[in-house]
Every structure is written in C-alpha cells, then in structure tokens.
Scaffold this motif. Structure first.
Motif, PDB file in Angstrom:
ATOM      1  N   ALA A   1      12.894  -1.661 -12.980  1.00  0.00           N
ATOM      2  CA  ALA A   1      13.825  -1.337 -11.894  1.00  0.00           C
ATOM      3  C   ALA A   1      13.133  -0.535 -10.802  1.00  0.00           C
ATOM      4  CB  ALA A   1      15.023  -0.569 -12.450  1.00  0.00           C
ATOM      5  N   VAL A   2      12.324   0.444 -11.200  1.00  0.00           N
ATOM      6  CA  VAL A   2      11.581   1.251 -10.232  1.00  0.00           C
ATOM      7  C   VAL A   2      10.624   0.379  -9.427  1.00  0.00           C
ATOM      8  CG1 VAL A   2       9.769   3.010 -10.052  1.00  0.00           C
ATOM      9  CG2 VAL A   2      11.781   3.433 -11.464  1.00  0.00           C
ATOM     10  N   SER A   3       9.961  -0.550 -10.090  1.00  0.00           N
ATOM     11  CA  SER A   3       8.958  -1.390  -9.430  1.00  0.00           C
ATOM     12  C   SER A   3       9.588  -2.444  -8.531  1.00  0.00           C
ATOM     13  CB  SER A   3       8.077  -2.068 -10.482  1.00  0.00           C
ATOM     14  OG  SER A   3       7.474  -1.114 -11.331  1.00  0.00           O
ATOM     15  N   ALA A   4      10.797  -2.876  -8.859  1.00  0.00           N
ATOM     16  CA  ALA A   4      11.440  -3.941  -8.078  1.00  0.00           C
ATOM     17  C   ALA A   4      12.033  -3.429  -6.770  1.00  0.00           C
ATOM     18  CB  ALA A   4      12.540  -4.597  -8.913  1.00  0.00           C
ATOM     19  N   ARG A   5      12.445  -2.182  -6.731  1.00  0.00           N
ATOM     20  CA  ARG A   5      13.197  -1.672  -5.575  1.00  0.00           C
ATOM     21  C   ARG A   5      12.403  -1.666  -4.269  1.00  0.00           C
ATOM     22  NH1 ARG A   5      18.021   0.811  -6.902  1.00  0.00           N
ATOM     23  NH2 ARG A   5      18.021   2.084  -5.025  1.00  0.00           N
ATOM     24  N   PRO A   6      11.161  -1.178  -4.239  1.00  0.00           N
ATOM     25  CA  PRO A   6      10.498  -1.030  -2.937  1.00  0.00           C
ATOM     26  C   PRO A   6       9.684  -2.240  -2.483  1.00  0.00           C
ATOM     27  CG  PRO A   6       9.173   0.055  -4.605  1.00  0.00           C
ATOM     28  CD  PRO A   6      10.353  -0.560  -5.314  1.00  0.00           C
ATOM     29  N   VAL A   7       9.703  -3.360  -3.227  1.00  0.00           N
ATOM     30  CA  VAL A   7       8.868  -4.510  -2.850  1.00  0.00           C
ATOM     31  C   VAL A   7       9.742  -5.675  -2.399  1.00  0.00           C
ATOM     32  CG1 VAL A   7       7.046  -3.794  -4.438  1.00  0.00           C
ATOM     33  CG2 VAL A   7       8.771  -5.409  -5.225  1.00  0.00           C
ATOM     34  N   SER A   8       9.162  -6.562  -1.605  1.00  0.00           N
ATOM     35  CA  SER A   8       9.922  -7.682  -1.048  1.00  0.00           C
ATOM     36  C   SER A   8      10.130  -8.766  -2.093  1.00  0.00           C
ATOM     37  CB  SER A   8       9.172  -8.273   0.150  1.00  0.00           C
ATOM     38  OG  SER A   8       7.985  -8.914  -0.287  1.00  0.00           O
ATOM     39  N   PRO A   9      11.172  -9.596  -1.923  1.00  0.00           N
ATOM     40  CA  PRO A   9      11.416 -10.685  -2.874  1.00  0.00           C
ATOM     41  C   PRO A   9      10.240 -11.649  -3.002  1.00  0.00           C
ATOM     42  CG  PRO A   9      13.348 -10.325  -1.505  1.00  0.00           C
ATOM     43  CD  PRO A   9      12.255  -9.481  -0.925  1.00  0.00           C
TER      44      PRO A   9
ATOM     45  N   ALA B   1       5.716  10.045 -14.418  1.00  0.00           N
ATOM     46  CA  ALA B   1       7.139  10.023 -14.075  1.00  0.00           C
ATOM     47  C   ALA B   1       7.386  10.653 -12.706  1.00  0.00           C
ATOM     48  CB  ALA B   1       7.936  10.756 -15.149  1.00  0.00           C
ATOM     49  N   TRP B   2       6.654  11.696 -12.390  1.00  0.00           N
ATOM     50  CA  TRP B   2       6.820  12.374 -11.096  1.00  0.00           C
ATOM     51  C   TRP B   2       6.489  11.422  -9.942  1.00  0.00           C
ATOM     52  CZ3 TRP B   2       8.779  16.932  -9.427  1.00  0.00           C
ATOM     53  CH2 TRP B   2       8.493  17.301  -8.118  1.00  0.00           C
ATOM     54  N   HIS B   3       5.363  10.734 -10.044  1.00  0.00           N
ATOM     55  CA  HIS B   3       4.968   9.821  -8.959  1.00  0.00           C
ATOM     56  C   HIS B   3       5.871   8.596  -8.901  1.00  0.00           C
ATOM     57  CE1 HIS B   3       1.384  11.844  -7.473  1.00  0.00           C
ATOM     58  NE2 HIS B   3       1.051  12.119  -8.724  1.00  0.00           N
ATOM     59  N   ALA B   4       6.235   8.036 -10.048  1.00  0.00           N
ATOM     60  CA  ALA B   4       7.149   6.889 -10.037  1.00  0.00           C
ATOM     61  C   ALA B   4       8.495   7.270  -9.437  1.00  0.00           C
ATOM     62  CB  ALA B   4       7.332   6.359 -11.457  1.00  0.00           C
ATOM     63  N   GLY B   5       8.887   8.543  -9.605  1.00  0.00           N
ATOM     64  CA  GLY B   5      10.162   9.014  -9.081  1.00  0.00           C
ATOM     65  C   GLY B   5      10.241   9.063  -7.575  1.00  0.00           C
ATOM     66  N   LYS B   6       9.116   8.854  -6.880  1.00  0.00           N
ATOM     67  CA  LYS B   6       9.155   8.794  -5.416  1.00  0.00           C
ATOM     68  C   LYS B   6       9.991   7.621  -4.925  1.00  0.00           C
ATOM     69  CE  LYS B   6       4.649  11.040  -4.740  1.00  0.00           C
ATOM     70  NZ  LYS B   6       3.258  10.877  -4.221  1.00  0.00           N
ATOM     71  N   VAL B   7      10.316   6.709  -5.834  1.00  0.00           N
ATOM     72  CA  VAL B   7      11.155   5.566  -5.456  1.00  0.00           C
ATOM     73  C   VAL B   7      12.530   6.022  -4.990  1.00  0.00           C
ATOM     74  CG1 VAL B   7      12.211   5.133  -7.727  1.00  0.00           C
ATOM     75  CG2 VAL B   7      11.783   3.225  -6.177  1.00  0.00           C
ATOM     76  N   ASP B   8      12.971   7.215  -5.401  1.00  0.00           N
ATOM     77  CA  ASP B   8      14.286   7.716  -4.978  1.00  0.00           C
ATOM     78  C   ASP B   8      14.385   7.830  -3.463  1.00  0.00           C
ATOM     79  OD1 ASP B   8      15.244   7.947  -7.588  1.00  0.00           O
ATOM     80  OD2 ASP B   8      14.439   9.965  -7.818  1.00  0.00           O
TER      81      ASP B   8
ATOM     82  N   ARG C   1       0.800  -1.222   0.000  1.00  0.00           N
ATOM     83  CA  ARG C   1       0.000   0.000   0.000  1.00  0.00           C
ATOM     84  C   ARG C   1       0.832   1.271   0.000  1.00  0.00           C
ATOM     85  NH1 ARG C   1      -4.750  -1.810   4.308  1.00  0.00           N
ATOM     86  NH2 ARG C   1      -5.684  -3.433   2.955  1.00  0.00           N
ATOM     87  N   PRO C   2       1.875   1.378   0.822  1.00  0.00           N
ATOM     88  CA  PRO C   2       2.647   2.639   0.820  1.00  0.00           C
ATOM     89  C   PRO C   2       3.357   2.921  -0.505  1.00  0.00           C
ATOM     90  CG  PRO C   2       3.082   1.369   2.810  1.00  0.00           C
ATOM     91  CD  PRO C   2       2.342   0.464   1.876  1.00  0.00           C
ATOM     92  N   VAL C   3       3.631   1.888  -1.282  1.00  0.00           N
ATOM     93  CA  VAL C   3       4.382   2.096  -2.530  1.00  0.00           C
ATOM     94  C   VAL C   3       3.472   2.066  -3.762  1.00  0.00           C
ATOM     95  CG1 VAL C   3       6.475   1.130  -1.510  1.00  0.00           C
ATOM     96  CG2 VAL C   3       4.944  -0.379  -2.795  1.00  0.00           C
ATOM     97  N   LEU C   4       2.159   2.045  -3.573  1.00  0.00           N
ATOM     98  CA  LEU C   4       1.248   2.019  -4.718  1.00  0.00           C
ATOM     99  C   LEU C   4       1.416   3.217  -5.650  1.00  0.00           C
ATOM    100  CD1 LEU C   4      -2.138   0.579  -3.361  1.00  0.00           C
ATOM    101  CD2 LEU C   4      -0.552  -0.451  -4.998  1.00  0.00           C
ATOM    102  N   PRO C   5       1.611   4.460  -5.125  1.00  0.00           N
ATOM    103  CA  PRO C   5       1.832   5.577  -6.063  1.00  0.00           C
ATOM    104  C   PRO C   5       3.030   5.353  -6.983  1.00  0.00           C
ATOM    105  CG  PRO C   5       1.344   6.425  -3.879  1.00  0.00           C
ATOM    106  CD  PRO C   5       1.535   4.947  -3.733  1.00  0.00           C
ATOM    107  N   ILE C   6       4.089   4.727  -6.460  1.00  0.00           N
ATOM    108  CA  ILE C   6       5.268   4.433  -7.277  1.00  0.00           C
ATOM    109  C   ILE C   6       4.914   3.417  -8.360  1.00  0.00           C
ATOM    110  CG2 ILE C   6       7.589   3.433  -7.245  1.00  0.00           C
ATOM    111  CD1 ILE C   6       7.834   4.463  -4.365  1.00  0.00           C
ATOM    112  N   LEU C   7       4.230   2.345  -7.967  1.00  0.00           N
ATOM    113  CA  LEU C   7       3.896   1.290  -8.913  1.00  0.00           C
ATOM    114  C   LEU C   7       2.899   1.774  -9.966  1.00  0.00           C
ATOM    115  CD1 LEU C   7       3.572  -1.743  -6.458  1.00  0.00           C
ATOM    116  CD2 LEU C   7       5.566  -1.005  -7.762  1.00  0.00           C
ATOM    117  N   ILE C   8       1.920   2.583  -9.555  1.00  0.00           N
ATOM    118  CA  ILE C   8       0.948   3.110 -10.512  1.00  0.00           C
ATOM    119  C   ILE C   8       1.625   4.069 -11.484  1.00  0.00           C
ATOM    120  CG2 ILE C   8      -1.113   4.555 -10.754  1.00  0.00           C
ATOM    121  CD1 ILE C   8      -2.079   3.359  -8.076  1.00  0.00           C
TER     122      ILE C   8
END
Length: 410
Positions: free
Chosen positions: A125-133, A185-192, A8-15
């Motif tokens: 790469a953006v989608s893989a970083r904040p989620v568990s294996p 791109a702005w919302h996906a960039g929250k992965v930084d 849930r916390p990373v949904l904006p990044i994934l969307i």
C-alpha cells in the motif's frame, strides 16, 4: 524513462518499505530453523511450537484489516513504527523463553500482530500510493523482490549462531537485525505527506465499512480470497515444517538454512517477473498459474526421499513462485477498488490467507504428532492447491478483467 525519472523523489519511501518488508518477512520465515534445538531445550513438542506459529498467523490475519483501516486514521508512519517495536519485543520474549507460554506470546501473538503493520499488505500500500499506474505493477514487483532478501541473510545468520553457541544466541542475532526496522519504518512513513499519483475513485470516497461491503459483493474478490487460503497453507507449512522434515530424513542441519536462503534468492526473480507480468496480463489468471504449478512442484518433491540437490532445486522453484502473489493481489485491488482502502481490503482477503497459514502450521504439526510423518499433510496441500489453481484460472477466463475505477465526481 520519464516514468522511471519520476520515481526519484519517492525512492526513500520505496527503499524504506522494501527494507521493512525484507526484515519482517525474512526473520519470520527463518524462525523454523530453531525448532529442533528450541523444542529439545525447553521441553515442548513440535506440535506446541507449531501452535504458536499458527497463533502468529491467525493474529496477523485478524489484525490486518484493522491495520489497513488504522493507516488511514493514524498515518502509515505511526502504524509501521509501532509494528516494528512490537516485532522487536516479540523476538526478545522468544529469546528468553523458558516454556510454551513465552513462545506463544513472543513468536505467536506479538510477531503476528506486528506483521499486520510491517508486512506485505502495508508495504504494498505504501509503495503503490506515490507512483503512477503505468509503473505501479513493476514497482510493486521490485519492492516485493527486495522484500525477499531478508531470508537470505536471516536464515544463514541464525543457523551459524545457533550452531556456534545455541539457539538463544541465534534469536539474539534476529533481534539485532530487527532494530533496522525502525529507521526503515520512519522513511517509508514519508508517504503520509506524499501526493497520490492516482485520482480518487468512487470507492475511495466511501467509508471503511461501505468499501468492505463493495468488495465482499464482488465475485472476483471472493474467489481470489478463497484461493488465498491455499496459498497461506502451503507456504507456512513449508517454512514451519521443512527444517523438521529434513532433520527426520538425516540431512545436514545447514541444508534447512540453505533451502530457506534459496527460497529468498529466487523470490527476487519471481517477484520481479510477476510484477512485470502483472502489468501486461490478467493478474487473476497469473495467480491461478502460480497456485497450480506450485502444487505440482510440492507433490514432486515430497513423493521421493530428499537429497541436498533435490531440496535446493525444490526451494529455488518454490521461491520463484512465492511472493510473486503479493504484487498481483495488490495491483488487482488497486485496479478494482482504488488506493485509499487497498491495505484494508487486502487485509480482509488476507484473513483467508492466514486461516490457511494457521491450518498449514498447526495442522501439519498435528498430523506429524499423530502419524509420525508428513505424508498426509503434503498430500492434502497438493490436492487443495491444484483445485484452487484450476478454479482461479477458470474464473479469470470467464470473468471480465476489472477496469480501472472511474474518478469520483468533484
């Protein structure tokens, strides 16, 4: 369920990553619908247009490793926003084109370079970083599936606008759609700023050049990258030349848009399936199965004259086998080498994919201009695809599945 709640916390990044991917891929895959009216209007040949598409794929491949490395320095947000702006500019240049040079710059260089910052390698790469294996392969499949929606919207929209007015209005519709890439791109960039869900590995502690050397000395990486060449060759041959092939066969021009839309629709199912399957079975083996079955289907379609029914069935099966490659390659790279350099290493493998794409687009155009048909082109594609599938599957059987990298010592 706990894993799903953790998303849930990373949904904006994934969307954001999904929307960016669906627009960049969907618009690019649909440009082929403008080939017949564009080439007739501005007086260029099909071969010249496919040269622009070949340059696009070559630019994408050549810039992809650098984009992956730049993401580590600049941050993903800056990289993706810059890529989105360049994409919009490329479409605008194409819309105003009066000759081959503008087509080459807009549809070729600009869109190709922008894809390196907005396409599958960066989105994965953006989608893989904040989620568990535990859920990573499934999440990659979901993002890849969402990234398949663009062709379902772009192709019919472009075809309707082109038929009602002209191809320039159709491309203008593409420009309007591409504007949505900026907030994505702005919302996906929250992965930084998001913490990584995976401990650092020994490869993560290396510099970019050292990590690249490790990958290039790994036999499994080399085989995967070489098979990737055939993947790119087959797919871009279809997106570039299928509309022209159907036009030559006397099919309704709307059938091309419907076929591209069917590819996008079944892409969703295929991406979800192979994302799920990649979490359970050998990813390299699944890649080989995709290449082999895709080549069989390609041969069966082109061996007989097309009909609307066979074309839509063909497009649906190919769509199911289309972008499922993305989560498998991205997931295997994380397993083998870790997260930090995933985009860069995926970019290095993607150079091979894009050399294949260049061959499929430009080579198909050359064969058509020389022979007046696509027979030799699809026969070569089928033969190479069957060989790549067999080699990839054989290597997956004899090669030990890569173990998750060990965390680097503190």
């Amino acid at each position: 369920m706990n894993h799903l709640r953790a998303l849930r916390p990373v949904l904006p990044i994934l969307i954001g990553a999904s929307l960016l991917l669906t627009l960049s891929m969907g618009l690019r895959q649909s440009i082929g619908i403008f080939v017949p009216p564009l080439t007739q209007d501005i007086g260029i040949s099909v071969g010249q247009f496919t040269l622009a598409v070949a340059v696009q794929n070559l630019a994408w491949g050549l810039f992809q490793p650098f984009a992956g490395a730049w993401a580590d320095r600049l941050g993903y947000r800056r990289l993706m926003l810059g890529g989105a702006l360049l994409y919009i500019a490329g479409l605008a240049v194409l819309m105003l084109a009066q000759g081959f040079i503008a087509v080459l710059i807009g549809a070729g260089i600009a869109i190709g370079a922008s894809m390196a910052a907005t396409g599958p390698a960066i989105a994965m790469a953006v989608s893989a970083r904040p989620v568990s294996p535990a859920v990573r392969s499934t999440v990659l499949g979901i993002v890849s599936a969402a990234g398949s929606l663009g062709a379902m919207v772009a192709a019919p929209l472009g075809q309707v606008l082109a038929q009602a007015w002209d191809w320039r209005v159709g491309v203008a519709g593409f420009v309007a759609l591409a504007l949505a890439m900026l907030p994505a791109a702005w919302h996906a960039g929250k992965v930084d700023a998001a913490p990584s869900a995976t401990p650092p590995t020994t490869t993560d502690k290396l510099g970019a050049r050292a990590a690249a050397r490790v990958a290039l000395r790994t036999p499994a990486f080399i085989v995967m990258a070489l098979a990737y060449f055939v993947c790119g060759m087959q797919l871009v041959f279809l997106t570039t030349h299928l509309p022209t092939y159907l036009d030559l066969c006397g099919m309704d021009p709307m059938l091309s848009a419907q076929a591209l839309g069917a590819i996008g629709a079944f892409n969703i199912l295929g991406s979800l399936f192979f994302g799920w399957a990649g979490g359970r079975w050998n990813k390299l083996l699944l890649l080989g199965v995709i290449y082999f079955v895709r080549s069989l289907v390609l041969g069966l379609y082109f061996v007989a004259p097309p009909t609307p029914a066979t074309t839509l069935v063909f497009a649906s099966v190919m769509g199911f086998l289309w972008m499922g490659v993305g989560p498998l390659v991205a997931g295997w790279l994380v397993e083998a080498f870790g997260l930090r350099w995933q985009a860069m290493l995926g970019g290095i493998a993607f150079v091979s994919h894009q050399l294949g794409s260049t061959t499929g687009a430009f080579g198909g155009g050359l064969i058509f201009d020389a022979a007046g048909s696509y027979d030799a082109a699809w026969q070569i594609g089928v033969a190479l695809g069957l060989a790549a599938g067999v080699v990839q599957m054989a290597f997956a059987f004899i090669h030990q599945r890569p173990q998750p990298p060990r965390p680097a010592p503190a």
